[in-house]
Design a protein around this motif. Structure first.
Motif, mmCIF file in Angstrom:
data_model
loop_
_atom_site.group_PDB
_atom_site.id
_atom_site.type_symbol
_atom_site.label_atom_id
_atom_site.label_comp_id
_atom_site.label_asym_id
_atom_site.label_seq_id
_atom_site.Cartn_x
_atom_site.Cartn_y
_atom_site.Cartn_z
ATOM 1 N N ALA A 18 0.836 -1.305 -0.039
ATOM 2 C CA ALA A 18 0.121 -0.084 -0.031
ATOM 3 C C ALA A 18 0.910 1.113 0.056
ATOM 4 C CB ALA A 18 -0.816 -0.050 1.193
ATOM 5 N N THR A 19 1.500 1.486 -1.270
ATOM 6 C CA THR A 19 2.429 2.839 -1.405
ATOM 7 C C THR A 19 1.916 3.474 -2.529
ATOM 8 O OG1 THR A 19 4.037 1.588 -2.605
ATOM 9 C CG2 THR A 19 4.286 1.453 -0.561
ATOM 10 N N ARG A 20 2.199 4.907 -2.602
ATOM 11 C CA ARG A 20 1.715 5.565 -3.822
ATOM 12 C C ARG A 20 2.718 4.991 -5.180
ATOM 13 N NH1 ARG A 20 2.172 11.748 -1.707
ATOM 14 N NH2 ARG A 20 0.542 11.760 -0.208
ATOM 15 N N ALA A 23 0.575 2.099 -6.516
ATOM 16 C CA ALA A 23 -0.789 2.511 -6.977
ATOM 17 C C ALA A 23 -0.472 2.937 -8.447
ATOM 18 C CB ALA A 23 -1.336 3.952 -6.344
ATOM 19 N N GLU A 55 -8.077 5.061 -9.218
ATOM 20 C CA GLU A 55 -8.816 5.560 -8.202
ATOM 21 C C GLU A 55 -8.963 4.611 -7.145
ATOM 22 O OE1 GLU A 55 -11.402 7.814 -5.981
ATOM 23 O OE2 GLU A 55 -10.345 8.568 -7.826
ATOM 24 N N ALA A 58 -5.598 4.315 -5.430
ATOM 25 C CA ALA A 58 -5.361 5.189 -4.487
ATOM 26 C C ALA A 58 -6.061 5.346 -3.232
ATOM 27 C CB ALA A 58 -5.719 6.729 -5.187
ATOM 28 N N ASN A 59 -7.289 4.922 -3.179
ATOM 29 C CA ASN A 59 -8.260 4.685 -2.111
ATOM 30 C C ASN A 59 -7.508 3.351 -1.279
ATOM 31 O OD1 ASN A 59 -10.065 6.566 -3.124
ATOM 32 N ND2 ASN A 59 -11.490 4.799 -3.706
ATOM 33 N N VAL A 61 -4.549 2.844 -1.183
ATOM 34 C CA VAL A 61 -3.103 3.295 -0.460
ATOM 35 C C VAL A 61 -3.662 4.104 0.680
ATOM 36 C CG1 VAL A 61 -1.414 4.898 -0.791
ATOM 37 C CG2 VAL A 61 -1.736 2.912 -2.647
ATOM 38 N N THR A 62 -4.613 5.004 0.313
ATOM 39 C CA THR A 62 -4.926 5.809 1.319
ATOM 40 C C THR A 62 -5.597 5.419 2.687
ATOM 41 O OG1 THR A 62 -5.674 7.598 -0.226
ATOM 42 C CG2 THR A 62 -6.472 8.013 1.910
ATOM 43 N N HIS A 63 -6.485 4.102 2.572
ATOM 44 C CA HIS A 63 -6.921 3.557 3.927
ATOM 45 C C HIS A 63 -6.237 2.230 4.223
ATOM 46 C CE1 HIS A 63 -10.057 6.557 3.116
ATOM 47 N NE2 HIS A 63 -10.126 6.141 1.882
ATOM 48 N N ARG A 65 -2.888 1.894 5.304
ATOM 49 C CA ARG A 65 -1.300 2.254 5.494
ATOM 50 C C ARG A 65 -1.200 1.570 6.840
ATOM 51 N NH1 ARG A 65 1.241 7.506 3.440
ATOM 52 N NH2 ARG A 65 -0.153 7.859 1.608
#
Length: 81
Positions: A18-20, A23, A55, A58-59, A61-63, A65
């Motif tokens: 789960a990293t940018r 993604a 999308e 990105a979700n 990765v955001t949620h 971590r």
């Protein structure tokens, strides 16, 4: 009696941390896979898939971590889809 033949499917599965960077990689890998399956990067199907994957990744990765919370990219190609 009519026998149904199984529908051939092709599947691609890859887990990402789960990293940018992951993604971005997931979107690029999806485009590469779709291109290999005969759907060029510039066709509407590939472009739509890339937007959706970007999308969702990105979700994720955001949620997600937390350690051990990866996300999975799964693409399935069937004769109908």
């Amino acid at each position: 009696m009519k026998t149904e033949t199984p529908t051939p499917t092709v599947e691609f599965v890859q887990r990402f941390s789960a990293t940018r960077k992951a993604a971005v990689q997931s979107r690029l890998l999806a485009l590469h896979t779709l291109d290999a399956w005969g759907l060029p990067r510039t066709c509407p199907t590939s472009e739509s898939a890339a937007q959706i994957i970007a999308e969702l990744a990105a979700n994720a990765v955001t949620h997600a971590r937390l350690p051990g919370r990866d996300f999975e990219l799964r693409l399935t190609l069937t004769p109908e889809t």
